[in-house]
Design a protein around this motif. Sequence first.
Motif, short mmCIF file in Angstrom:
data_model
loop_
_atom_site.label_atom_id
_atom_site.label_comp_id
_atom_site.label_asym_id
_atom_site.label_seq_id
_atom_site.Cartn_x
_atom_site.Cartn_y
_atom_site.Cartn_z
N GLN A 75 53.54 79.20 -4.19
CA GLN A 75 53.08 77.88 -4.65
C GLN A 75 54.15 76.81 -4.44
O GLN A 75 53.83 75.63 -4.23
CB GLN A 75 52.71 77.96 -6.13
N TRP A 76 55.41 77.21 -4.51
CA TRP A 76 56.49 76.25 -4.36
C TRP A 76 57.02 76.15 -2.93
O TRP A 76 57.97 75.42 -2.66
CB TRP A 76 57.65 76.64 -5.27
N LYS A 133 55.80 71.53 0.19
CA LYS A 133 55.53 72.10 -1.14
C LYS A 133 56.80 72.09 -1.99
O LYS A 133 56.75 71.80 -3.19
CB LYS A 133 55.01 73.52 -1.01
N TYR A 190 57.31 68.30 -3.03
CA TYR A 190 56.25 67.58 -3.72
C TYR A 190 55.54 68.38 -4.82
O TYR A 190 54.97 67.78 -5.73
CB TYR A 190 55.19 67.11 -2.70
N ASP A 191 55.54 69.72 -4.71
CA ASP A 191 54.73 70.52 -5.65
C ASP A 191 55.52 71.08 -6.83
O ASP A 191 54.95 71.77 -7.67
CB ASP A 191 54.06 71.69 -4.91
N VAL A 192 56.79 70.83 -6.91
CA VAL A 192 57.59 71.32 -8.03
C VAL A 192 58.66 70.28 -8.36
O VAL A 192 59.21 69.63 -7.45
CB VAL A 192 58.24 72.70 -7.70
N ASP A 193 58.94 70.13 -9.62
CA ASP A 193 59.91 69.15 -10.07
C ASP A 193 61.31 69.76 -10.07
O ASP A 193 61.57 70.73 -10.80
CB ASP A 193 59.54 68.66 -11.47
#
Length: 275
Positions: free
Chosen positions: A146-147, A93, A96-99
């Motif tokens: 989420q991150w 996460k 891949y889930d946060v820039d």
Amino acid sequence: MPLIYTVPQNHVLLIKRFGKHARVQKEGLRIKIPFIETFKYVEGWNRIANKYRYYIEMSEQQTDTPPRQCQTQDNVTIDANASIYWKIVDPVKAVYDVDILPKSIADIALNALRTNIGKLRLNQVLSERQSLNQKIAAELVETAYQWGIEFTRVEIQEVTYSDETAEAMMQEMASERKKIALITEAEGIAQAEVTKAKANAEATMIKAQAQADSLKLIGEGESNYMLQLMKNTSKESANQIILAQKYIDGMKIITENPSSKVFLPSDFKGTYEIG
């Protein structure tokens, strides 16, 4: 990188297969399938929780935010910054889930800092810093999940404001101290008046009781005196004696002042004709 390699302690590697995430390799001696598997390279982290662009560090990290201008509830402009302590718990996460994870952490922490400062007055920001830290950390919990990270703590490092604000704060503090002093003085005066009133009331009660006791004793004395006279004389003679005695006592009081004029009646029959 060789096919056989060692992943350092507290680090992981993300392995891709045909360009898609395949698995997480943890610390220890590892291998990868040549031509089919490749490493996931991390861009833009600037060596924060990252080594050689592909090792992801799982230990606690510290991110110091730049100063951010904030507005308090009482419309005071201040600059504040914070230290954010965090660690990665789900590297997939986090990558891949946060820039650019470290930059995003600093941005979201500053936004939470500004939002929570806007709910407080300046004196609360300065005096309730620990509570403010906890509120910011609680606000970041959902985003952290989420991150794939965990915020361990948030600490506000510095709060600065203009010289005009500092002078206004000093004036407010002086005014507050004066107000407290006046209230204390007023309470002391009020308490003294209450104590004085209580003392006066008690003195009045004591005096009234003493007068009542005195009248009672006088009454009892006259009653006994009357009984003794009645034993030796008639009731009428006893009454005349009592009246004569009161007349003499009254004259004594009247003549105590040398400047007083005393007019004596011509008939003293009531004082000496006692049967």
